[in-house]
Design an enzyme around this catalytic site. Structure first.
Site, PDB file in Angstrom:
ATOM      1  N   GLU A 160       0.850  -1.344   0.138  1.00 50.64           N
ATOM      2  CA  GLU A 160      -0.212   0.090   0.072  1.00 50.64           C
ATOM      3  C   GLU A 160       0.776   1.189  -0.033  1.00 50.64           C
ATOM      4  O   GLU A 160       0.789   2.213   1.089  1.00 50.64           O
ATOM      5  CB  GLU A 160      -1.182  -0.023   1.188  1.00 50.64           C
ATOM      6  CG  GLU A 160      -1.819  -1.177   1.106  1.00 50.64           C
ATOM      7  CD  GLU A 160      -2.855  -1.446   2.389  1.00 50.64           C
ATOM      8  OE1 GLU A 160      -2.744  -0.512   3.256  1.00 50.64           O
ATOM      9  OE2 GLU A 160      -3.408  -2.265   2.688  1.00 50.64           O
ATOM     10  N   ASN A 201       2.204  -4.522  -3.436  1.00 48.63           N
ATOM     11  CA  ASN A 201       0.788  -5.077  -3.034  1.00 48.63           C
ATOM     12  C   ASN A 201       0.100  -3.866  -2.873  1.00 48.63           C
ATOM     13  O   ASN A 201       0.417  -2.948  -2.079  1.00 48.63           O
ATOM     14  CB  ASN A 201       0.845  -6.033  -2.052  1.00 48.63           C
ATOM     15  CG  ASN A 201      -0.592  -6.813  -1.913  1.00 48.63           C
ATOM     16  OD1 ASN A 201      -1.107  -7.340  -2.851  1.00 48.63           O
ATOM     17  ND2 ASN A 201      -1.121  -6.751  -0.686  1.00 48.63           N
ATOM     18  N   HIS A 237     -10.159  -5.921  -2.344  1.00 49.68           N
ATOM     19  CA  HIS A 237     -11.260  -6.106  -1.507  1.00 49.68           C
ATOM     20  C   HIS A 237     -12.440  -5.310  -1.898  1.00 49.68           C
ATOM     21  O   HIS A 237     -12.499  -4.223  -1.933  1.00 49.68           O
ATOM     22  CB  HIS A 237     -10.887  -5.396  -0.187  1.00 49.68           C
ATOM     23  CG  HIS A 237      -9.705  -6.047   0.667  1.00 49.68           C
ATOM     24  ND1 HIS A 237      -9.944  -7.162   1.322  1.00 49.68           N
ATOM     25  CD2 HIS A 237      -8.373  -5.751   0.652  1.00 49.68           C
ATOM     26  CE1 HIS A 237      -8.875  -7.565   1.787  1.00 49.68           C
ATOM     27  NE2 HIS A 237      -7.842  -6.814   1.636  1.00 49.68           N
ATOM     28  N   GLU A 265      -6.088 -10.817  -2.159  1.00 52.54           N
ATOM     29  CA  GLU A 265      -6.691 -10.459  -0.722  1.00 52.54           C
ATOM     30  C   GLU A 265      -8.131 -10.403  -1.182  1.00 52.54           C
ATOM     31  O   GLU A 265      -9.157  -9.665  -0.490  1.00 52.54           O
ATOM     32  CB  GLU A 265      -6.199  -9.297  -0.061  1.00 52.54           C
ATOM     33  CG  GLU A 265      -4.827  -9.472   0.158  1.00 52.54           C
ATOM     34  CD  GLU A 265      -4.413  -8.285   1.369  1.00 52.54           C
ATOM     35  OE1 GLU A 265      -5.303  -7.596   1.672  1.00 52.54           O
ATOM     36  OE2 GLU A 265      -2.984  -7.882   0.863  1.00 52.54           O
ATOM     37  N   ASP A 267     -12.090 -10.442  -1.482  1.00 57.59           N
ATOM     38  CA  ASP A 267     -13.213 -10.578  -0.506  1.00 57.59           C
ATOM     39  C   ASP A 267     -14.057  -9.728  -1.190  1.00 57.59           C
ATOM     40  O   ASP A 267     -13.902  -8.584  -1.650  1.00 57.59           O
ATOM     41  CB  ASP A 267     -13.223 -10.795   0.853  1.00 57.59           C
ATOM     42  CG  ASP A 267     -12.366  -9.314   1.593  1.00 57.59           C
ATOM     43  OD1 ASP A 267     -12.674  -8.109   0.812  1.00 57.59           O
ATOM     44  OD2 ASP A 267     -11.701  -9.284   2.783  1.00 57.59           O
TER      45      ASP A 267
END
Length: 450
Positions: A160, A201, A237, A265, A267
């Site tokens: 990030e 990432n 996300h 990641e 979801d």
């Protein structure tokens, strides 16, 4: 990215009435014809999940080992976890995950070396000079990556680094070391383990936008300078119904730079409570993400950020939202699971015979009408949605239904679950009812598979 708290399938129930019972078929709890990891491997892809090491026993451990061929420690490898006091290390949780992965023929993705969150207080509260912090970061990377040298397949080296507008995030590392801290971290990680794949990432970089373009330009510059960079991680996300339309295009443009891309990641959260409509849309969204990865040769695979809702960070971070993973809190696969399987080439396996049944009964009857009821129960399987079809044999007509949506064309009746009762867990049941009209007789209907 975040701290880990602790095809598209609509199930069709149908059958034949025998002695007053509707006999239904239903998908098994794990409806893919092979575990997700095997389906992914057949397509040359990874299918991963973030895990909590202390939970890798029982049902949680069984599913993690069976369904996934990559594991990501949700928290166990973050700086604050491994070095809570300067020079004082705690590798227990991280080691547990790596050992589990090796015992189950799985790869591990290290997460993460440099991030602006979950750092130890001694680091964030220090008044470091540039040279001091540089030495500390280099030592941290050498120590952690070196400990697992040859055992981890990939590392999220920097996590990030960008703001939403594409500017660099103001962090301890950026403010003290300058933007070249990223190149330095990658170089030190390569020296510590030359065989591990090195990634940057970030989140909200799944589609083409200002943030993903900043990441693209950084990776392009690093490649041109000869800095070791093997891939980019798109966290994903996401929110139900909001998969970026440019996702595949974005994956492809990074691949065209000569780096791999991983969905790291995934979801897909929703406003609670979950409804059948939301779960159906979520399944379509999971399938869209999987399809975007499968379509690009250099997309190495997809990792879900926790496979069960009981181990998801979403409810704690987004109050009122959740149900973001492929399994519910009771470890039952949701439509999203089947969507992932379908995107990877899976098919629906034959269900256990008689695992789910429905019993038709007439609870009351009068001269011109009657009240009917159907109870659906499962043992050895579970349902995410259901539909019951039958044909009346004496002109009966349904006039009103509850706990189901019923339609009738001529003598043919079809009843589907309501938004709130599509899920029938293994060992559970649901009931729906209806009023009907009749004249002369009210025989048990004959139901055909459909």
């Amino acid at each position: 990215m975040r701290s880990l708290r602790s095809g598209l399938l609509t199930t069709l129930l149908a059958g034949v009435v025998t002695a007053g019972s509707l006999l239904f078929t239903a998908p098994a709890s794990h409806a893919a014809d092979a575990p997700l990891r095997d389906l992914a491997a057949a397509k040359g892809r990874a299918m991963g999940t973030a895990v909590t090491g202390s939970k890798l026993t029982g049902t949680y451990g069984e599913i993690a080992g069976r369904e996934f061929n990559w594991l990501t420690p949700g928290n166990a490898m973050k700086w604050g976890s491994v070095e809570p006091s300067r020079g004082g290390y705690d590798w227990a949780e991280a080691d547990r995950i790596v050992n589990f992965a090796e015992a189950h023929d799985q790869q591990v993705r290290g997460h993460t070396l440099l991030w602006h969150q979950q750092n130890p207080g001694w680091l964030t509260n220090g008044n470091w000079t540039r040279d001091q912090l540089s030495a500390i970061v280099q030592d941290h990377i050498a120590t952690e990556v070196g400990r697992y040298k040859g055992r981890l397949a990939a590392w999220d080296v920097v996590n990030e680094p960008f703001n939403e507008d594409g500017s660099y995030r103001q962090t301890l590392f950026y403010n003290t070391l300058g933007q070249d801290y990223i190149a330095q971290a990658l170089t030190w990680a390569r020296a510590a383990d030359p065989s591990a794949e090195l990634y940057i990432n970030d989140y909200n970089v799944e589609g083409v936008n200002a943030k993903s373009t900043a990441l693209y330009n950084l990776v392009k510059s690093l490649k041109e300078r000869g800095v070791p960079i093997d891939g980019v991680g798109l966290q994903a996300h996401l929110i139900v119904g909001q998969v970026p339309s440019t996702m595949q295009q974005n994956i492809q443009r990074f691949a065209d730079l000569g780096v791999d891309v991983a969905i790291t990641e995934l979801d897909i959260r929703m406003q609670l409570p979950a409804t059948q409509a939301k779960l159906t849309q979520q399944a379509a969204d999971y399938k869209a993400v999987m399809n975007a990865c499968v379509a690009v040769a250099r997309c190495t695979g997809v990792t879900v950020w926790g496979f069960t809702d009981s181990d998801s960070w979403i409810p704690d971070t987004f109050p009122g939202q959740g149900a973001a993973t492929p399994y519910d809190e009771n470890y039952q696969p949701k439509p999203a699971y089947h969507a992932i399987a379908e995107a990877l080439g899976g098919t629906t396996a034959p269900p256990p015979t008689g695992a789910c049944t429905a019993v038709y009964s007439v609870t009351s009857q009068w001269s011109t009408g009657f009240t009917g009821q159907v109870r659906i129960a499962c043992s050895g399987a579970s349902l995410s949605s259901w539909k019951a079809n039958w044909t009346f044999g004496a002109g009966q007509r349904i006039t009103q239904a509850w706990n189901a949506s019923c339609t009738q064309t001529g003598a043919a009746v079809s009843c589907a679950n309501a938004p709130y009762n599509g899920s029938v867990p293994d060992g559970g049941s649901v009931t729906f009812g209806f009023n009907g009209s009749w004249s002369g007789s009210n025989p048990v209907p004959t139901v055909t598979l459909g």
